[in-house]
Design a protein around this motif. Structure first.
Motif, PDB file in Angstrom:
ATOM      1  N   UNK A 229       0.874  -1.178   0.000  1.00  0.00           N
ATOM      2  CA  UNK A 229       0.000   0.000   0.000  1.00  0.00           C
ATOM      3  C   UNK A 229       0.908   1.223   0.000  1.00  0.00           C
ATOM      4  N   UNK A 230       1.054   1.797  -1.175  1.00  0.00           N
ATOM      5  CA  UNK A 230       1.988   2.924  -1.325  1.00  0.00           C
ATOM      6  C   UNK A 230       1.299   4.271  -1.132  1.00  0.00           C
ATOM      7  N   UNK A 231       0.021   4.280  -0.804  1.00  0.00           N
ATOM      8  CA  UNK A 231      -0.668   5.573  -0.694  1.00  0.00           C
ATOM      9  C   UNK A 231       0.067   6.488   0.282  1.00  0.00           C
ATOM     10  N   UNK A 232       0.394   7.688  -0.160  1.00  0.00           N
ATOM     11  CA  UNK A 232       1.095   8.591   0.745  1.00  0.00           C
ATOM     12  C   UNK A 232       0.137   9.232   1.751  1.00  0.00           C
ATOM     13  N   UNK A 233       0.692   9.690   2.848  1.00  0.00           N
ATOM     14  CA  UNK A 233      -0.084  10.503   3.777  1.00  0.00           C
ATOM     15  C   UNK A 233      -0.097  11.909   3.190  1.00  0.00           C
TER      16      UNK A 233
END
Ligand code: TTP
Ligand code: MG
Length: 360
Positions: A229-233
């Motif tokens: 899960x590479x979704x950035x903050x």
């Protein structure tokens, strides 16, 4: 490897009410407007044991739990607490992504105090929240958003759960499919129909099958099953839509009423489009019936929707697809979405194909 924390206040609205009214201690309590149309915002853990939960009709909640005390919400207080916790987060990082008043992701990979272990930061944040607000929060710590969020939910209330990268796969394999980000009731039912009940079941399915059934989310689920899960903050979302909706004190049942309400909503929507500068090409009509069943109908055109002359006829056209002759309407909404060109596509959350899922 990133260090992500997800913090979520426990039974948020109702905990604030209990804090400020000690006579509620130990009793089943829900926050919401009591009355035939009231909906539960949230329930305390005593009431949850009776099956009372968020988004439930207050009348149902009373039936399930006859001693239930229903307290009116005090949004100003919840906002104040929300500010207090965000100020605490800001002592550790500027990479804060609030999901709602009571919930946020923090990227503490490079944190301000230079603390090595993210779990130490999570512990510190929890104790500072308690000291400042007299409320408890749960936190999850991991290397990605998906697992940090699962972690905060895992040992609620007042929980702290770390999911280490080397234990992640084992954890995901045992995780119920309902706990996966993006899986709401409807998606869960479709997963079950495919024989998917756990992360391990999901892991066993080929990408082609998942994308065939879940569209874009298929790839997301495929990756989640592998701990990817590479979704950035991200601290600020790019606006994806502008919308407006109204719930009616008395259900609408005649065409005259519905058309006149859509006219008002279109006016309000245009105001919002102007103020936000948002431009989109898809119009969505949302209708919730008296029995809480909700449907949406959408239409996309080539040009940007920015005038009442475009929006109102399209809304009326969409309304023709809705049969409300025997089903009075409780809520109407119009939303414009789908910008003609998306400048920061990388910053968007993956689009959910099922818009009933993940409603917070
Ligand atoms: P949640 O964090 O989903 O719930 P919670 O904090 O009440 O309980 P938990 O311990 O499981 O985290 O939502 C935060 C607040 O948002 C909640 O207190 C009330 C509000 N809310 C609604 O008004 N309607 C809803 O449907 C939901 C889910 C939440
Ligand atoms: Mg919460």
């Amino acid at each position: 490897m990133r260090k992500i924390i997800h913090v979520d206040m426990d039974a948020f609205f109702v905990s604030v009410e209990e804090r400020d009214n000690p006579s509620l201690a130990g009793k089943p309590v829900a926050v919401g407007f009591d009355g035939p149309r009231g909906v539960v915002s949230t329930a305390n853990y005593v009431a949850r044991r009776y099956g009372v939960h968020s988004a439930q009709a207050v009348s149902t909640a009373h039936r399930l739990c006859p001693n239930l005390i229903v307290v009116e919400p005090h949004f100003a207080k919840y906002k104040a607490v929300s500010m207090q916790i965000r100020n605490i987060f800001a002592d550790y990082t500027d990479l804060i992504e609030p999901l709602s008043l009571d919930e946020a992701y923090l990227d503490v990979t490079d944190n301000k105090p230079g603390i090595e272990l993210a779990v130490d930061i999570a512990r510190e944040i929890k104790s500072r929240i308690r000291a400042t607000t007299q409320l408890t929060a749960s936190a999850g710590v991991s290397y990605c958003k998906f697992l940090a969020k699962v972690g905060s939910d895992y040992r609620k209330p007042d929980g702290l759960c770390t999911i280490h990268p080397d234990r992640a796969q084992e954890f995901i394999d045992r995780l119920k499919i309902e706990r996966f980000w993006g899986v709401g009731e409807k998606t869960a039912a479709r997963m079950h129909a495919l024989g998917i009940h756990t992360g391990a079941d999901l892991h066993a399915k080929p990408l082609s099958l998942l994308t065939a059934h879940f569209g874009k989310m298929g790839k997301v689920f495929y990756n989640f099953a592998r701990g990817i899960d590479e979704r950035p903050v991200v601290t600020e979302w790019v606006r994806k839509s502008a919308g407006c909706e109204r719930t009616y004190a008395t259900d609408l049942s005649t065409q005259t009423e519905v058309v006149s309400e859509l006219d008002h909503i279109a006016d309000e929507l245009l105001g919002r489009l102007e103020r936000s500068g948002f431009e989109g090409t898809t119009l969505t009509l949302k209708v919730k019936f008296h029995d809480f069943v909700q449907i949406t109908r959408s239409f996309t055109q080539a040009d940007v929707l920015n005038s009442k002359e475009q929006i109102l006829p399209m809304a009326l056209q969409l309304l023709r697809e809705v049969d409300y002759s025997h089903r009075p309407i409780r809520l109407l909404g119009l939303t414009v979405s789908n910008p003609p060109h998306e400048p920061h596509a990388a910053l968007h959350e993956p689009t959910l194909f099922d818009d009933d899922d993940l409603l917070l």
